[in-house]
Design a protein around this motif. Sequence first.
Motif, mmCIF file in Angstrom:
data_model
loop_
_atom_site.group_PDB
_atom_site.id
_atom_site.type_symbol
_atom_site.label_atom_id
_atom_site.label_comp_id
_atom_site.label_asym_id
_atom_site.label_seq_id
_atom_site.Cartn_x
_atom_site.Cartn_y
_atom_site.Cartn_z
ATOM 1 N N TYR A 67 45.972 27.299 31.540
ATOM 2 C CA TYR A 67 45.860 28.773 31.781
ATOM 3 C C TYR A 67 46.034 29.638 30.900
ATOM 4 C CZ TYR A 67 45.053 27.035 36.669
ATOM 5 O OH TYR A 67 44.560 26.428 37.820
ATOM 6 N N PRO A 68 45.646 30.979 30.982
ATOM 7 C CA PRO A 68 46.070 31.948 29.771
ATOM 8 C C PRO A 68 47.500 31.916 29.672
ATOM 9 C CG PRO A 68 44.075 32.937 31.194
ATOM 10 C CD PRO A 68 44.591 31.663 31.814
ATOM 11 N N GLU A 69 48.192 32.168 28.444
ATOM 12 C CA GLU A 69 49.278 32.071 28.426
ATOM 13 C C GLU A 69 49.979 33.515 28.168
ATOM 14 O OE1 GLU A 69 49.391 29.734 24.496
ATOM 15 O OE2 GLU A 69 49.725 27.914 25.865
ATOM 16 N N THR A 70 49.355 34.574 28.221
ATOM 17 C CA THR A 70 49.781 35.799 28.226
ATOM 18 C C THR A 70 48.805 36.670 29.063
ATOM 19 O OG1 THR A 70 48.336 36.537 26.444
ATOM 20 C CG2 THR A 70 50.500 35.538 25.690
ATOM 21 N N LEU A 71 49.497 37.715 29.619
ATOM 22 C CA LEU A 71 48.796 38.762 30.368
ATOM 23 C C LEU A 71 47.646 39.422 29.735
ATOM 24 C CD1 LEU A 71 51.440 40.922 32.298
ATOM 25 C CD2 LEU A 71 50.257 39.221 33.115
ATOM 26 N N GLY A 72 47.713 39.700 28.480
ATOM 27 C CA GLY A 72 46.687 40.120 27.560
ATOM 28 C C GLY A 72 45.310 39.039 27.583
ATOM 29 N N GLU A 73 45.733 37.955 27.561
ATOM 30 C CA GLU A 73 44.462 36.957 27.589
ATOM 31 C C GLU A 73 43.924 36.950 28.908
ATOM 32 O OE1 GLU A 73 46.032 33.277 26.470
ATOM 33 O OE2 GLU A 73 46.213 34.018 24.378
ATOM 34 N N ARG B 204 36.124 53.180 37.118
ATOM 35 C CA ARG B 204 37.412 53.158 36.068
ATOM 36 C C ARG B 204 38.373 52.299 36.310
ATOM 37 N NH1 ARG B 204 38.472 58.748 33.651
ATOM 38 N NH2 ARG B 204 39.693 57.398 32.148
ATOM 39 N N VAL B 205 38.588 51.091 36.004
ATOM 40 C CA VAL B 205 39.911 50.579 36.474
ATOM 41 C C VAL B 205 40.949 50.790 35.157
ATOM 42 C CG1 VAL B 205 40.843 48.062 37.135
ATOM 43 C CG2 VAL B 205 38.457 48.653 37.509
ATOM 44 N N PRO B 206 42.045 51.340 35.528
ATOM 45 C CA PRO B 206 42.966 51.751 34.739
ATOM 46 C C PRO B 206 43.686 50.360 34.395
ATOM 47 C CG PRO B 206 43.142 53.057 36.544
ATOM 48 C CD PRO B 206 42.356 51.997 36.830
ATOM 49 N N ALA B 207 44.176 50.671 33.052
ATOM 50 C CA ALA B 207 44.801 49.526 32.484
ATOM 51 C C ALA B 207 46.025 48.778 33.397
ATOM 52 C CB ALA B 207 45.089 49.378 30.959
ATOM 53 N N PHE B 208 46.735 49.815 33.691
ATOM 54 C CA PHE B 208 47.907 49.316 34.361
ATOM 55 C C PHE B 208 47.688 48.591 35.607
ATOM 56 C CE2 PHE B 208 47.089 53.874 35.402
ATOM 57 C CZ PHE B 208 47.135 53.695 36.927
ATOM 58 N N MET B 209 46.376 48.909 36.473
ATOM 59 C CA MET B 209 46.010 48.369 37.421
ATOM 60 C C MET B 209 45.657 46.873 37.265
ATOM 61 S SD MET B 209 46.898 50.103 40.131
ATOM 62 C CE MET B 209 45.856 49.127 41.391
ATOM 63 N N GLU B 210 44.765 46.644 35.961
ATOM 64 C CA GLU B 210 44.629 45.237 35.527
ATOM 65 C C GLU B 210 45.903 44.453 35.203
ATOM 66 O OE1 GLU B 210 40.098 46.096 33.344
ATOM 67 O OE2 GLU B 210 42.118 46.434 32.247
ATOM 68 N N GLU B 211 46.718 45.101 34.741
ATOM 69 C CA GLU B 211 48.033 44.362 34.491
ATOM 70 C C GLU B 211 48.602 43.884 35.809
ATOM 71 O OE1 GLU B 211 50.498 46.548 31.791
ATOM 72 O OE2 GLU B 211 49.039 47.249 30.398
ATOM 73 N N VAL B 212 48.631 44.754 36.711
ATOM 74 C CA VAL B 212 49.355 44.522 38.153
ATOM 75 C C VAL B 212 48.555 43.088 38.496
ATOM 76 C CG1 VAL B 212 49.486 44.958 40.256
ATOM 77 C CG2 VAL B 212 49.825 46.668 38.914
ATOM 78 N N VAL B 213 47.286 43.164 38.476
ATOM 79 C CA VAL B 213 46.278 41.905 38.924
ATOM 80 C C VAL B 213 46.814 40.560 38.361
ATOM 81 C CG1 VAL B 213 44.059 40.958 39.252
ATOM 82 C CG2 VAL B 213 44.303 43.290 39.749
ATOM 83 N N ALA B 214 46.830 40.871 36.877
ATOM 84 C CA ALA B 214 47.291 39.921 36.038
ATOM 85 C C ALA B 214 48.768 39.434 36.210
ATOM 86 C CB ALA B 214 46.800 40.207 34.551
ATOM 87 N N ALA B 215 49.432 40.090 36.330
ATOM 88 C CA ALA B 215 50.785 39.648 36.593
ATOM 89 C C ALA B 215 51.026 39.161 38.036
ATOM 90 C CB ALA B 215 51.909 41.030 36.712
ATOM 91 N N LEU B 216 50.200 39.447 39.122
ATOM 92 C CA LEU B 216 50.167 38.718 40.181
ATOM 93 C C LEU B 216 49.854 37.230 40.130
ATOM 94 C CD1 LEU B 216 50.148 38.489 43.552
ATOM 95 C CD2 LEU B 216 47.960 39.725 43.438
ATOM 96 N N THR B 217 48.814 36.929 39.335
ATOM 97 C CA THR B 217 48.478 35.571 38.889
ATOM 98 C C THR B 217 49.642 34.820 38.174
ATOM 99 O OG1 THR B 217 46.009 36.517 39.076
ATOM 100 C CG2 THR B 217 46.823 34.239 38.171
ATOM 101 N N ALA B 218 50.100 35.646 37.419
ATOM 102 C CA ALA B 218 50.963 35.017 36.630
ATOM 103 C C ALA B 218 52.342 34.697 37.421
ATOM 104 C CB ALA B 218 51.536 35.683 35.304
ATOM 105 N N GLU B 219 52.740 35.436 38.362
ATOM 106 C CA GLU B 219 53.956 35.274 39.328
ATOM 107 C C GLU B 219 53.543 34.120 40.625
ATOM 108 O OE1 GLU B 219 57.473 35.686 41.122
ATOM 109 O OE2 GLU B 219 56.778 36.588 39.353
ATOM 110 N N LEU B 220 52.361 33.973 41.058
ATOM 111 C CA LEU B 220 51.894 33.019 41.723
ATOM 112 C C LEU B 220 51.874 31.681 41.017
ATOM 113 C CD1 LEU B 220 49.195 34.334 43.955
ATOM 114 C CD2 LEU B 220 51.377 33.949 44.679
ATOM 115 N N ARG B 221 51.640 31.719 39.813
ATOM 116 C CA ARG B 221 51.866 30.346 38.941
ATOM 117 C C ARG B 221 53.105 29.940 38.833
ATOM 118 N NH1 ARG B 221 47.205 32.377 34.631
ATOM 119 N NH2 ARG B 221 45.362 31.921 35.944
#
Length: 484
Positions: free
Chosen positions: A266-272, A291-308
Amino acid sequence: MGRPGESAEPDTLFGMSDPRPTTVGALRAAGYADRTVKQELRENLLATLGRGGSAFPGLVGFDDSVLPGLERGILAGHDLILLGERGQAKTRLVRAMVGLLDEVAPAIDGCEVNDHPFRPICARCRALVEADGDAVPIHWIPREDRYSEKLATPDTSVADLIGDVDPIKVAEGRYLGDELTIHYGMIPRTHRGIVAINELPDLPERIQVALFNILEERDVQIRGYRIRLPLDLLLVATANPDDYTHRGRIVSPLKDRFGTQVRTHYPETLGEEIRIMQQESRAAAGDVPIRVPAFMEEVVAALTAELRRSPHVNHRSGISVRYSIGNVETLAAAAVRRAARSGEPEAVPRVCDLPAVLQSSEGRVEFDTIEEGREAEILSRALRTAELEVFRRRLSGFDFAPVLQRFDEGLEAETSDLTPATDLLAQFGDLPGLAKMLERLGVEEESPGVAASALEFALEGLYLSRRLNKEAGGASGAARYSGA
C-alpha cells in the motif's frame, strides 16, 4: 519498431515508407527480427530505460520498491508472480506490461494461436507453410490483442485455459485423433503474448497441475492427444500473500516454476495516497465546479492509514486504495448535493460531509469477528484520530484567540450537510486571522466555500483538542459548537 512510447505510421514497418509485408516471404525479405516474446519484452524494456522513460507510467509509490524487482524479472526472462493484498495495483502492473510489447506483430493469417510466420507450431499452419512456402499470407496483430487475462474461479476448467475436443469439428468428419479437432483455450490462443491469471490460489489444484508443462516444458496436453505446442509466452500470476505462503493453496511444484516473485504494498506516505486519489477519482456529475481542499484530502488519506494500523480491522483482507478513492468521491458528491440544494456556485467538501463517507463505506472494511456490532464506533474513532492528526500537523501553534473569543461571548455555531457556506460564515461575521488560517491549510484561492470548509475544520479540531464543546444533531453531519 513499435517500441513503447514511440509512434509509427499504421501502415509502415521499421520506420520505412514501404507498406507492411503481407506474406511470409516479404516479411523475411524485410529483415524482421525473429524474437521470442520474452526477448521482445527485454529489449523494449532496455530501450525504455535507456531513454530515461518509465515502463509503468501512472503507478505511484513503486519506483524504489516494486518496479526494480519487476524489471529484473522481465530482464531475466522469468515468469512472474505478484503478491499483495487487495487494491495494491497488481492487475494494473500486469496490464502495463502490454506497453512493452511491439506495437504490432506478424502472424500467419487465420491462425487460432497467432503462429509466428517463421516458426509455426499448429498442424494447420505447418501444413500451410509446407505447401505454399513464402507465399503464405500474414496479418498484423496489435499489442492489445496479445494479452489475455483470467480471474481464477472454482469453476475454471482445463478446457477454458488449455483446450478441449471440439465436437462440431468431429461431426464434420475429422477423426478424434486429428489435432485439427482441438478447440484451443485461452493460453494457446495467447501464444506470443502475455497471459495473466489473477488470484491464482483460487484455481483448483487439479487445474494448477495442468499449468506445469505450460511453465516449464512449454507444451500442452489435451485429453491424451500426443501433440506438442512449444508455446511462446510470458505467464504472470497474482495472489494474496496469505494464500500463497500460509494456506498452501498453490501447489508446490507450481510455485517453483515462477522465476521471480514481486511483492506489492500500500502507499507508504499520505502524499502517495493522495496522489493516487487525485489520479483515480472521478468527479461527481453536474455543472457545479468542485474544489476539494488539500486538508480534506489529507483527512481521507489519514483515515485509511489509521484503519490499516487498527488492531480491530482484519488485515488479511487489508484496506484497499480503492477505499480512499471511493471516500473522496463520496465526499465530493456530498458537497455537490449541498450545492444543488442550496444554490451554491461551487461544491466544497466540509467536515459535516465526513459522516456520510463513513456510512457509505462501512461495508468495505472487514473487522475481526470479536468486533461485531462495534463497526460504526470503530470507524468514528478512526475518523476523529485522522482529523486530529491533520489538524495538529496543519494548525499546531496557530492563534485561535479570535475564534475562541466569539464562543466566550456566547456564540453557538450550527452547521449541517445542507448548511450553505455563507450561512456558516455569517454566524462569525468578520473574523480576524481567517486569511492566515487558510494559508496554513494550503488554500491558494479563497472563496466562501473554501473559507467555510477551513473554518469548520478548525472548529472540529478545537473540539477534538477539548477547547470547544460539540453537540451532534439529528440530521447527517449536523452539529452545534459552543464554548468549553
